[in-house]
Write a protein that holds these residues in place. Structure first.
Motif, PDB file in Angstrom:
ATOM      1  N   SER A 299      38.379  39.428   7.542  1.00 51.96           N
ATOM      2  CA  SER A 299      37.705  40.664   8.319  1.00 51.96           C
ATOM      3  C   SER A 299      36.628  40.215   9.301  1.00 51.96           C
ATOM      4  N   ASP A 300      35.730  39.276   9.067  1.00 52.17           N
ATOM      5  CA  ASP A 300      34.710  39.021   9.634  1.00 52.17           C
ATOM      6  C   ASP A 300      35.300  38.119  10.920  1.00 52.17           C
ATOM      7  N   LYS A 301      36.077  37.107  10.264  1.00 51.32           N
ATOM      8  CA  LYS A 301      36.603  36.169  11.360  1.00 51.32           C
ATOM      9  C   LYS A 301      37.358  37.201  12.410  1.00 51.32           C
ATOM     10  N   LYS A 302      38.164  38.243  12.059  1.00 48.89           N
ATOM     11  CA  LYS A 302      38.897  39.142  13.031  1.00 48.89           C
ATOM     12  C   LYS A 302      37.702  39.778  13.881  1.00 48.89           C
ATOM     13  N   ALA A 303      36.592  40.188  13.309  1.00 51.88           N
ATOM     14  CA  ALA A 303      35.891  40.801  14.102  1.00 51.88           C
ATOM     15  C   ALA A 303      35.287  39.862  15.554  1.00 51.88           C
ATOM     16  N   ARG A 304      35.065  38.645  14.722  1.00 54.71           N
ATOM     17  CA  ARG A 304      34.416  37.496  15.650  1.00 54.71           C
ATOM     18  C   ARG A 304      35.161  37.412  16.984  1.00 54.71           C
ATOM     19  N   VAL A 305      36.697  37.372  16.551  1.00 54.80           N
ATOM     20  CA  VAL A 305      37.559  37.009  17.469  1.00 54.80           C
ATOM     21  C   VAL A 305      37.758  38.168  18.525  1.00 54.80           C
ATOM     22  N   ALA A 306      37.564  39.389  17.933  1.00 60.95           N
ATOM     23  CA  ALA A 306      37.524  40.606  19.081  1.00 60.95           C
ATOM     24  C   ALA A 306      36.347  40.546  19.853  1.00 60.95           C
ATOM     25  N   ARG A 307      35.165  40.178  19.293  1.00 61.05           N
ATOM     26  CA  ARG A 307      33.895  40.115  20.199  1.00 61.05           C
ATOM     27  C   ARG A 307      34.059  39.252  21.264  1.00 61.05           C
ATOM     28  N   SER A 308      34.749  37.988  20.893  1.00 60.03           N
ATOM     29  CA  SER A 308      34.669  37.033  21.923  1.00 60.03           C
ATOM     30  C   SER A 308      35.789  37.175  22.754  1.00 60.03           C
ATOM     31  N   LYS A 309      36.634  38.013  22.479  1.00 54.16           N
ATOM     32  CA  LYS A 309      37.830  38.326  23.442  1.00 54.16           C
ATOM     33  C   LYS A 309      37.070  39.360  24.480  1.00 54.16           C
ATOM     34  N   LYS A 310      36.211  40.451  23.885  1.00 57.19           N
ATOM     35  CA  LYS A 310      35.556  41.448  24.650  1.00 57.19           C
ATOM     36  C   LYS A 310      34.651  40.706  25.632  1.00 57.19           C
ATOM     37  N   ALA A 311      33.990  39.796  25.396  1.00 58.15           N
ATOM     38  CA  ALA A 311      33.042  39.138  26.095  1.00 58.15           C
ATOM     39  C   ALA A 311      33.622  38.327  27.222  1.00 58.15           C
ATOM     40  N   LYS A 312      34.666  37.814  26.700  1.00 57.04           N
ATOM     41  CA  LYS A 312      35.567  37.141  28.022  1.00 57.04           C
ATOM     42  C   LYS A 312      35.918  38.120  28.966  1.00 57.04           C
ATOM     43  N   VAL A 313      36.530  39.307  28.568  1.00 58.75           N
ATOM     44  CA  VAL A 313      36.873  40.183  29.461  1.00 58.75           C
ATOM     45  C   VAL A 313      35.600  40.798  30.340  1.00 58.75           C
ATOM     46  N   ALA A 314      34.552  40.948  29.867  1.00 55.66           N
ATOM     47  CA  ALA A 314      33.411  41.303  30.644  1.00 55.66           C
ATOM     48  C   ALA A 314      32.818  40.393  31.421  1.00 55.66           C
ATOM     49  N   ALA A 315      32.942  39.156  30.966  1.00 58.81           N
ATOM     50  CA  ALA A 315      32.557  38.069  31.895  1.00 58.81           C
ATOM     51  C   ALA A 315      33.593  38.098  33.251  1.00 58.81           C
ATOM     52  N   ASP A 316      34.920  37.900  32.763  1.00 59.06           N
ATOM     53  CA  ASP A 316      35.943  37.783  33.777  1.00 59.06           C
ATOM     54  C   ASP A 316      35.569  39.014  34.877  1.00 59.06           C
ATOM     55  N   CYS A 317      35.536  40.206  34.429  1.00 59.89           N
ATOM     56  CA  CYS A 317      35.408  41.354  35.488  1.00 59.89           C
ATOM     57  C   CYS A 317      34.195  41.272  36.226  1.00 59.89           C
ATOM     58  N   TYR A 318      33.087  40.646  35.585  1.00 62.19           N
ATOM     59  CA  TYR A 318      31.932  40.707  36.319  1.00 62.19           C
ATOM     60  C   TYR A 318      31.670  39.513  37.343  1.00 62.19           C
ATOM     61  N   ASP A 319      32.520  38.526  36.673  1.00 61.25           N
ATOM     62  CA  ASP A 319      32.728  37.444  37.793  1.00 61.25           C
ATOM     63  C   ASP A 319      33.436  38.079  38.887  1.00 61.25           C
ATOM     64  N   VAL A 320      34.483  38.805  39.193  1.00 58.52           N
ATOM     65  CA  VAL A 320      35.200  39.352  40.287  1.00 58.52           C
ATOM     66  C   VAL A 320      34.386  40.325  41.070  1.00 58.52           C
ATOM     67  N   LEU A 321      33.622  41.341  40.265  1.00 64.97           N
ATOM     68  CA  LEU A 321      32.740  42.079  40.916  1.00 64.97           C
ATOM     69  C   LEU A 321      31.622  41.352  41.900  1.00 64.97           C
ATOM     70  N   THR A 322      31.251  40.189  41.326  1.00 67.86           N
ATOM     71  CA  THR A 322      29.954  39.586  42.093  1.00 67.86           C
ATOM     72  C   THR A 322      30.597  38.599  43.083  1.00 67.86           C
ATOM     73  N   ASN A 323      31.604  37.762  42.593  1.00 72.23           N
ATOM     74  CA  ASN A 323      31.782  36.717  43.556  1.00 72.23           C
ATOM     75  C   ASN A 323      32.816  37.078  44.374  1.00 72.23           C
ATOM     76  N   VAL A 324      34.076  37.947  44.095  1.00 72.23           N
ATOM     77  CA  VAL A 324      35.049  38.296  45.219  1.00 72.23           C
ATOM     78  C   VAL A 324      34.474  39.466  46.122  1.00 72.23           C
ATOM     79  N   PHE A 325      33.789  40.538  45.209  1.00 72.04           N
ATOM     80  CA  PHE A 325      33.456  41.642  46.252  1.00 72.04           C
ATOM     81  C   PHE A 325      32.040  41.829  46.579  1.00 72.04           C
ATOM     82  N   GLU A 326      31.417  40.760  46.177  1.00 73.50           N
ATOM     83  CA  GLU A 326      29.870  40.617  46.365  1.00 73.50           C
ATOM     84  C   GLU A 326      28.984  41.810  46.078  1.00 73.50           C
ATOM     85  N   LYS A 327      29.208  42.205  45.349  1.00 74.30           N
ATOM     86  CA  LYS A 327      28.369  43.500  44.452  1.00 74.30           C
ATOM     87  C   LYS A 327      27.294  42.993  43.509  1.00 74.30           C
TER      88      LYS A 327
END
Ligand SMILES: Nc1ncnc2c1ncn2[C@@H]1O[C@H](COP(=O)(O)OP(=O)(O)OP(=O)(O)O)[C@@H](O)[C@H]1O
Length: 456
Positions: free
Chosen positions: A4-32
């Motif tokens: 269950s710890d491993k699953k939680a870690r995978v979920a956390r890193s997936k969430k972090a990647k989603v957040a980073a990908d979205c932020y990347d588009v916000l700042t680099n594509v839309f320049e906000k």
């Protein structure tokens, strides 16, 4: 480490990647530099595949809520179902300015554009990230065939319903295809849906969700309806003659200009009738105001020219318009919206006034009101409503007679802050006995001073 710890870690890193990908588009594509409102929560939940309903005031930035996940997904197509060609054109050209592969498929698309889009959709790895389309086109058998092929190859990222209140407002009468969009979830159950609107009461929200067969676990994001930078005011014409009323509007606008040291503000004057728009624009021009009429009785070329001149503040500062001047108008520094007469619904009033002050600076919203006009609109609305009830199909859910009555109550009210009334109409609970809450809604930004002075 436990499973269950491993699953939680995978979920956390997936969430972090989603957040980073979205932020990347916000700042680099839309320049906000940062997200607005609940944009961050919305785009991240969308990228994780949730069904989402977004209710947010005009100008909040709803478009980025579906554009960011469409680009961050890096693969697949987001279909944006949109009611107006002008709205599609506007969004596609803005996206292309940011280097995003976007296109629109509608009655105005050239045969070249159509074949380019069709061959991209049929390719093994379509490059189009956002495809804007009308509900009518979405429902055609040939397009459904393309959709089914894309679905089987896992190439549909999301269906987006922009201006989703149209399902309730229009779906019963002349744009029946809006009400038939429930087929999307039935035929393509694995594709998430996002519906967005600026003005939906609880009943309309429910209608949207049911109609689209959205998942019971959908996420709903409701932003506060209050637009604190808008000053709401109701005024009365002293003389019911049109020439006198036009003069009142002209002198109001000229006074604004004088108060700003001669610098003319940009604004919109809404009127129900085309003839009023023509005559008023003419009157304003004779009074030294750079005004143009905008309504469906004019050619597309004239409308495009007026819109461009108004957006660039080049020969046009004030547009005298019917509701045709509507969705997709995104001018940051529109300083006033005047209603020359009563609009047909509370929702319409809220959406139209919402075009003022999108940059956050103080802006005026003036409603000219009279009992006679209210009676006229009430008759019109109840006639339309009765016609809708006689049609086959479900009950009209926009509850037009109640909506117009609420607007009349709003106009005639002399004791409660107008911001509070608007928010309450859309179902927000506002505790006016709490001074902090009261101040957060009513910072002297409406003409009902009594509310402010009696209670504070
Ligand atoms: N995170 C952000 N930072 C700065 N500006 C933003 C951000 N998100 C959106 N905007 C800007 O806000 C303006 C309004 O955006 P948008 O047209 O998407 O609003 P909307 O909520 O769809 O309004 P409407 O309901 O009237 O169409 C746009 O000019 C957009 O560039």
């Amino acid at each position: 480490m436990s499973t269950s710890d491993k699953k939680a870690r995978v979920a956390r890193s997936k969430k972090a990647k989603v957040a980073a990908d979205c932020y990347d588009v916000l700042t680099n594509v839309f320049e906000k530099t940062h997200y607005k409102g609940q944009q961050q929560e919305i785009v991240e939940a969308a990228l994780e595949g949730e069904d989402i309903l977004v209710v947010a005031p005009t100008g909040m930035g709803k478009s980025l809520c579906f554009q960011i996940p469409a680009i961050a997904a890096k693969n697949g197509i987001t279909f944006v179902i949109s009611p107006l060609l002008a709205l599609m054109k506007n969004q596609v050209s803005r996206l292309r300015d940011h280097g995003v592969r976007a296109a629109a498929l509608n009655s105005e698309s050239s045969s070249e554009e159509r074949s380019e889009i069709t061959s991209d959709l049929a390719s093994s790895n379509p490059q189009t990230r956002l495809l804007y389309i009308t509900p009518e086109k979405m429902g055609t058998p040939s397009f459904q065939l393309s959709l089914s092929k894309l679905y089987n190859r896992g190439k549909i990222t999301r269906f987006v319903l922009d201006e989703a209140h149209c399902i309730s407002e229009w779906g019963h009468s002349f744009r029946i295809d809006y009400r038939n969009l429930g087929f999307l979830k039935k035929k393509y159950p694995l594709v998430p849906i996002m519906a967005l609107t600026a003005s939906a009461t609880a009943i309309v929200r429910e209608d949207i969700i049911t109609n689209l067969n959205m998942s019971p676990s959908l996420l709903t994001f409701i932003h506060p309806f209050n637009r604190e930078n808008l000053f709401y005011e109701v005024q009365y014409f002293k003389n019911p003659q049109p020439q006198s009323q036009y003069a009142t509007v002209a002198s109001y606008i000229n006074n604004l200009t004088r108060r700003k040291g001669g610098e003319a503000s940009t604004g919109i004057v809404y009127a129900r009738r085309r003839e009023t728009c023509d005559q008023l624009a003419e009157f304003l021009r004779r009074s030294g105001i750079a005004a143009r009429a905008y309504h469906r009785g004019l050619s597309n070329a004239e409308l495009d020219q007026t819109l461009t001149e108004w957006e660039n503040e080049d020969q046009c500062k004030v547009v005298c318009a019917t509701v045709a001047f509507g969705m997709g108008i995104d001018k940051a520094n529109c300083r006033f919206v005047i209603h020359y007469d009563l609009p047909g619904s509370f929702e319409g009033f809220y959406q139209e006034t919402g075009r003022a002050g999108r940059d956050g600076s103080a802006s005026k919203c003036i409603l000219y009101y009279s009992r006679e006009d209210a009676i006229r609109v009430q008759k019109l609305v109840s006639r339309n409503h009765a016609a809708r009830e006689q049609n086959d199909g479900p009950e009209p859910s926009q509850r037009a007679p109640e909506s117009i009555q609420a607007l009349i109550n709003f106009a005639e009210n002399t004791s409660v802050c107008r911001h509070v009334l608007i928010c309450r109409y859309f179902g927000e609970v506002v505790d006016t006995s709490d001074e902090d809450v009261r101040k957060s809604y009513c910072n002297q930004m409406c003409d009902v001073r009594r509310f402010f002075f009696i209670l504070v």
